[in-house]
Design an enzyme around this catalytic site. Structure first.
Site, PDB file in Angstrom:
ATOM      1  N   HIS A  35     -14.387   2.436 -18.815  1.00 34.95           N
ATOM      2  CA  HIS A  35     -14.070   1.009 -18.668  1.00 34.95           C
ATOM      3  C   HIS A  35     -15.300   0.259 -18.170  1.00 34.95           C
ATOM      4  O   HIS A  35     -15.672  -0.778 -18.708  1.00 34.95           O
ATOM      5  CB  HIS A  35     -12.982   0.811 -17.604  1.00 34.95           C
ATOM      6  CG  HIS A  35     -11.597   1.179 -18.036  1.00 34.95           C
ATOM      7  ND1 HIS A  35     -11.034   0.705 -19.177  1.00 34.95           N
ATOM      8  CD2 HIS A  35     -10.651   1.949 -17.440  1.00 34.95           C
ATOM      9  CE1 HIS A  35      -9.788   1.186 -19.271  1.00 34.95           C
ATOM     10  NE2 HIS A  35      -9.535   1.950 -18.230  1.00 34.95           N
ATOM     11  N   THR A  70      -0.566   4.631   4.690  1.00 38.80           N
ATOM     12  CA  THR A  70      -1.886   4.016   4.749  1.00 38.80           C
ATOM     13  C   THR A  70      -2.066   3.182   6.008  1.00 38.80           C
ATOM     14  O   THR A  70      -3.136   2.642   6.238  1.00 38.80           O
ATOM     15  CB  THR A  70      -2.139   3.122   3.524  1.00 38.80           C
ATOM     16  OG1 THR A  70      -0.966   2.372   3.264  1.00 38.80           O
ATOM     17  CG2 THR A  70      -2.491   3.942   2.312  1.00 38.80           C
ATOM     18  N   GLY A  71      -1.017   3.065   6.800  1.00 38.37           N
ATOM     19  CA  GLY A  71      -1.168   2.378   8.076  1.00 38.37           C
ATOM     20  C   GLY A  71      -0.611   0.969   8.101  1.00 38.37           C
ATOM     21  O   GLY A  71      -1.068   0.152   8.891  1.00 38.37           O
ATOM     22  N   LYS A  72       0.381   0.685   7.282  1.00 32.67           N
ATOM     23  CA  LYS A  72       0.918  -0.677   7.244  1.00 32.67           C
ATOM     24  C   LYS A  72       1.655  -1.014   8.541  1.00 32.67           C
ATOM     25  O   LYS A  72       1.439  -2.074   9.128  1.00 32.67           O
ATOM     26  CB  LYS A  72       1.863  -0.824   6.040  1.00 32.67           C
ATOM     27  CG  LYS A  72       1.151  -0.632   4.718  1.00 32.67           C
ATOM     28  CD  LYS A  72       2.055  -0.845   3.543  1.00 32.67           C
ATOM     29  CE  LYS A  72       3.138   0.207   3.411  1.00 32.67           C
ATOM     30  NZ  LYS A  72       2.616   1.560   3.162  1.00 32.67           N
ATOM     31  N   THR A  73       2.506  -0.079   8.976  1.00 30.39           N
ATOM     32  CA  THR A  73       3.222  -0.310  10.223  1.00 30.39           C
ATOM     33  C   THR A  73       2.246  -0.437  11.386  1.00 30.39           C
ATOM     34  O   THR A  73       2.359  -1.331  12.224  1.00 30.39           O
ATOM     35  CB  THR A  73       4.193   0.854  10.498  1.00 30.39           C
ATOM     36  OG1 THR A  73       4.914   1.129   9.306  1.00 30.39           O
ATOM     37  CG2 THR A  73       5.142   0.519  11.597  1.00 30.39           C
ATOM     38  N   GLY A 113       0.818  -1.205   0.000  1.00 30.76           N
ATOM     39  CA  GLY A 113       0.000   0.000   0.000  1.00 30.76           C
ATOM     40  C   GLY A 113       0.847   1.249   0.000  1.00 30.76           C
ATOM     41  O   GLY A 113       2.036   1.208   0.321  1.00 30.76           O
ATOM     42  N   ALA A 114       0.225   2.354  -0.346  1.00 24.01           N
ATOM     43  CA  ALA A 114       0.925   3.625  -0.425  1.00 24.01           C
ATOM     44  C   ALA A 114       1.471   4.014   0.954  1.00 24.01           C
ATOM     45  O   ALA A 114       0.978   3.527   1.971  1.00 24.01           O
ATOM     46  CB  ALA A 114      -0.021   4.701  -0.938  1.00 24.01           C
ATOM     47  N   PRO A 115       2.480   4.886   0.997  1.00 21.03           N
ATOM     48  CA  PRO A 115       3.014   5.327   2.281  1.00 21.03           C
ATOM     49  C   PRO A 115       1.933   5.995   3.124  1.00 21.03           C
ATOM     50  O   PRO A 115       1.102   6.719   2.591  1.00 21.03           O
ATOM     51  CB  PRO A 115       4.085   6.356   1.886  1.00 21.03           C
ATOM     52  CG  PRO A 115       4.393   6.085   0.472  1.00 21.03           C
ATOM     53  CD  PRO A 115       3.181   5.480  -0.143  1.00 21.03           C
ATOM     54  N   GLU A 152     -12.543   5.944 -15.915  1.00 20.09           N
ATOM     55  CA  GLU A 152     -12.932   4.703 -15.237  1.00 20.09           C
ATOM     56  C   GLU A 152     -14.373   4.328 -15.556  1.00 20.09           C
ATOM     57  O   GLU A 152     -14.686   3.150 -15.722  1.00 20.09           O
ATOM     58  CB  GLU A 152     -12.727   4.826 -13.719  1.00 20.09           C
ATOM     59  CG  GLU A 152     -11.291   5.082 -13.282  1.00 20.09           C
ATOM     60  CD  GLU A 152     -10.308   4.008 -13.738  1.00 20.09           C
ATOM     61  OE1 GLU A 152     -10.732   2.862 -13.982  1.00 20.09           O
ATOM     62  OE2 GLU A 152      -9.116   4.328 -13.891  1.00 20.09           O
TER      63      GLU A 152
END
Ligand code: ADP
Ligand code: ZN
Length: 619
Positions: A432, A210-213, A206-208, A429
């Site tokens: 599509h 976004t709460g991964k840590t 995920g992008a920086p 979008e």
């Protein structure tokens, strides 16, 4: 997909120039000159004797090696006092001469070795040391030989993290996927008894911000296990072998604390595809990566060590890292949508005093594209502003101002879209999706979103295959091409111009067309021939150096056939979207308001739009 081309920004390490050394050296020389002889005249001993005899020496200090003193000098009628210095010569008459002229004199004993020692040893060493430190700070991640091999910093497990899933909001899908890991960490025996196989590695993508840590910590917190936190860039050291030693150390420590979680942030810094750099790769990084792979393979996952990695560039990772038994489980941590943002704001506003009438929903609506870290920052900024204004609680004006500030910062980083871009992405979008919904052989659309996903994409349309597919018919493939083309055609119809965002789509569409002609024998003109021998691996000369088994003429015909498929698809899609232009508008409008449209909602929306369209057509 809609690609963002402004994304790449390469950071170059600042160069350490030789000028720094020269300047330091010059400084050193000046310093020495100043300390040794401040404006001193160096005279010969004979001159000195003469001056004494003439009565021009006022006073002198005599040491073993030299004589230093004050002399009178007459220059154009004015006299002035000058300090002089001269090397001492063995001269038994010196004292007598001084006495006879009435010069004040004094002997000095000094330990000259001290000064010599200081200037010729201590100073240079000191300067060398300073320069050395400086160079290292610039070149490598700050470290010195002292920390050799030992993992530094936070290698000690954080044991009682106070982070739980309640602190993580807006990324419920990711939370759900991690639930199983928590269960396992809590009661590994239960899983072991059943003979279940536990994942070793989980990759959070995920992008920086976004709460991964945060998510990884929450998993550790929920399960009540120790948390080892390391960043991929910390492993990559200047000295070959240090990173690998660190990995070993990390796993040793984790082994003793099992069950536990090892979290490796910025995995891409460490796990970049090997050999991607033909000009002599980074040996150290490769060694470290190899060590990580060895350690991951070596330990038994049933022991209860889970390795979580985080990256925002999964495509950069070495494929060896993603193989079964390593980071085989991937969890996407998306940017939060409207509801997610509101939930995150609620988490962070818990400890902040808000005015009663404040509406966090509308704050969330004002912050499309913000990630968790931005929202946390937003609440904090607003609270600071309120404090500066001596208010008792944080109100809407503070939030608005804080949003403006953070937006300005983000826009610099090119992460937010302006209105025009947003409109283009919405139509793209919707294009599509509308094509996908209109064609009989296309997979149903699961979700349209204009919340940027990953780094490059500004929006995306997700289709859900109804079943696993092994065979595809020509019609189905053509429908696929049409869907890829749909985004661009929609832009063309509405804005009468096209953006760079569709490049990736076209690539994929062309790829399908190429396969149809060259491999599947689906072109009438070329007939039932295959021109390509399967997919050879790149390193065997597949890629660019692939030998062609057909003539230039055939190649030209193949190109023409591919072009024909593409052209026909364009015309087909253009006709379709022109006919449904009003519906396209309706979809794009809803998408801009909501940012996300889910499958069921989309179905309903389309029905409504169709009805409205028919009515207006009849009227
Ligand atoms: P990442 O590791 O993805 O770069 P972090 O986990 O370091 O992001 O997030 C930084 C901070 O942003 C967290 O400490 C937290 O305060 C806030 N944050 C990010 N995402 C969320 C979220 N989903 N819910 C609550 N807070 C969040
Ligand atoms: Zn697209």
């Amino acid at each position: 997909m809609f690609k963002d081309f402004k994304k790449i920004q390469i950071k170059m390490p600042k160069k350490f120039s030789v000028w720094h050394i020269i300047i330091a050296f010059g400084f050193f020389i000046l310093l020495q000159m100043y300390l040794m002889n401040p404006g001193v005249r160096d005279i010969t001993y004979s001159d000195f004797k003469k001056l004494v005899k003439d009565g021009n020496v006022l006073e002198c200090h005599i040491t073993h090696t030299m004589v230093r003193g004050k002399l009178r000098e007459i220059e154009r009628g004015t006299t002035k006092n000058v300090i002089f210095i001269t090397a001492r010569v063995d001269d038994p008459d010196l004292v007598k001469d001084l006495e006879s002229m009435g010069v004040r004199y004094a002997g000095h004993y000094e330990s000259p070795w001290f000064r010599t020692f200081f200037f010729s040893w201590v100073m240079p060493l000191l300067i060398l040391f300073v320069v050395w430190r400086f160079v290292f700070k610039r070149f490598g991640p700050a470290s010195s030989i002292m920390t050799f091999g030992k993992s530094k910093g936070r290698l000690y497990a954080q044991e009682d993290l106070n982070v739980t899933f309640d602190d993580v909001a807006g990324i419920d899908e990711a939370k759900e996927e991690l639930q199983e890991i928590i269960e396992f960490l809590k009661t590994p025996e239960k899983f072991r008894a059943l003979g279940g196989k536990i994942p070793k590695g989980v990759l959070l993508v995920g992008a920086p911000g976004t709460g991964k840590t945060l998510l990884a910590k929450a998993v550790a917190g929920e399960a009540g296990v120790p948390f080892f936190n390391m960043s991929g860039s910390e492993f990559v050291e200047m000295f070959v072998g240090v990173g690998a030693a660190r990995v070993r150390d990390l796993f040793n420590q984790a082994d003793q604390k099992a069950p536990c979680i090892i979290f490796i942030d910025e995995l891409d810094a460490l796990g970049k595809a090997r050999g991607a750099n033909p000009m002599g790769g980074h040996d150290e990084r490769e060694q470290t990566l190899n060590q990580l792979l060895v350690e991951m393979d070596g330990f038994d996952s049933n022991k209860g060590v889970i390795i979580m990695g985080a990256t925002n560039r999964p495509e950069m990772l070495d494929s060896a890292l993603l193989r079964p038994g390593r980071f085989d489980r991937q969890v996407v941590v998306d940017r939060p949508d409207l509801h997610g943002r509101e939930a995150i704001l609620n988490v962070h506003a818990k400890d902040v005093k808000l005015e009663k009438e404040i509406n966090l929903h509308s704050v969330a609506a004002m912050t499309p594209g913000f990630v968790g870290a931005d929202l946390a920052n937003l609440v904090n900024e607003a609270a600071l502003l309120a404090a500066r204004r001596n208010k008792k609680a944080v109100g809407m004006p503070e939030f608005e101002e804080a949003i403006d500030r953070i937006m300005a910062g983000l826009e610099k980083k090119k992460r937010l879209m302006n209105m025009k871009e947003k409109e283009i992405v919405a139509y793209h979008e919707s294009g599509h999706a509308l094509v996908a919904c209109s064609l009989p052989h296309a997979d149903p659309v699961r979700k349209i979103s204009m919340i940027p996903r990953g780094i490059g994409a500004l929006g995306y349309t997700l289709q859900k295959p109804t079943e696993d597919r092994y065979l595809m018919t020509r019609t189905e493939l053509l429908d696929r091409v049409a869907i890829f083309v749909g985004g661009r055609v929609a832009e063309e119809i509405i804005f009468n111009e096209i953006s760079t965002g569709a490049q990736n789509d076209l690539e994929k569409a062309t790829e399908i067309a190429k396969l149809m002609v060259k491999e599947y024998g689906m072109s009438d003109k070329m007939g039932l021939v295959t021109f390509e021998q399967g997919n050879r691996p790149l390193f065997l000369g597949g890629g660019f150096a692939a030998s062609k088994e057909y003539s230039e003429e055939t190649a030209r015909e193949i190109d023409l056939e591919i072009k024909k498929i593409m052209d026909e698809s364009f015309h087909r899609v253009k006709a379709l979207l022109t006919e449904k232009k009003e519906i396209l508008r309706g979809m794009a409008k809803t998408l801009m308001e909501q940012e996300v449209i889910e499958g069921e909602e989309l179905k309903k929306l389309l029905e409504e739009l169709h009805k409205a369209n028919e009515k207006s057509a009849r009227a």
